[in-house]
Write a protein that holds these residues in place. Structure first.
Motif: not given
Length: 136
Positions: A11-33
């Motif tokens: 469902a669209p909610e699942d997609a939004r949650a997955a994208l938010a999770n992916w963005k959170e991980k990408a942001d953390k990786m960038a901050a760590d780098a």
């Protein structure tokens, strides 16, 4: 079986949650780098020759920012003093590389391309013997 975070989207909610999770991980990786890069840029290291006559301090770029000479240097022939300085400089370079490894490993997975690039930026200036060069 698909391990993708987007594999079970129904469902669209699942997609939004997955994208938010992916963005959170990408942001953390960038901050760590960024944190690892800044930590490496702030490093200094000190090296001394085996006789304790010359002490050299380097900044993160490998530039000499300090040198101390023991009084014994005055009694040395110039070629020996030069050798002592070069030994201290190389020892400071090894210390800088070790410090960079430690700073990067605190913040990043040592096997990541970013971690390797940060350590390699110093390793290029202070090459290691082949047996030691295999570790990050």
């Amino acid at each position: 079986m698909d391990d993708s975070p987007f594999a079970n989207i129904r469902a669209p909610e699942d997609a939004r949650a997955a994208l938010a999770n992916w963005k959170e991980k990408a942001d953390k990786m960038a901050a760590d780098a960024i944190a690892a890069s800044e930590a490496v840029q702030e490093l200094t290291a000190v090296g001394m020759d085996a006789n304790g006559v010359v002490t050299v301090k380097l900044n993160s770029a490998g530039a000499v920012i300090g040198v101390q000479f023991a009084p014994e240097l005055q009694r040395m022939q110039l070629r020996h003093a030069e050798r002592q300085f070069m030994e201290a400089y190389q020892n400071a370079g090894k210390a800088l590389l070790d410090n960079a490894r430690a700073a990067v490993q605190e913040r990043l997975d040592p096997g990541s391309p970013t971690a390797r690039a940060l350590v390699d930026s110093i390793r290029m200036r202070f090459p290691e013997p082949p047996a030691e060069a295999d570790r990050i």
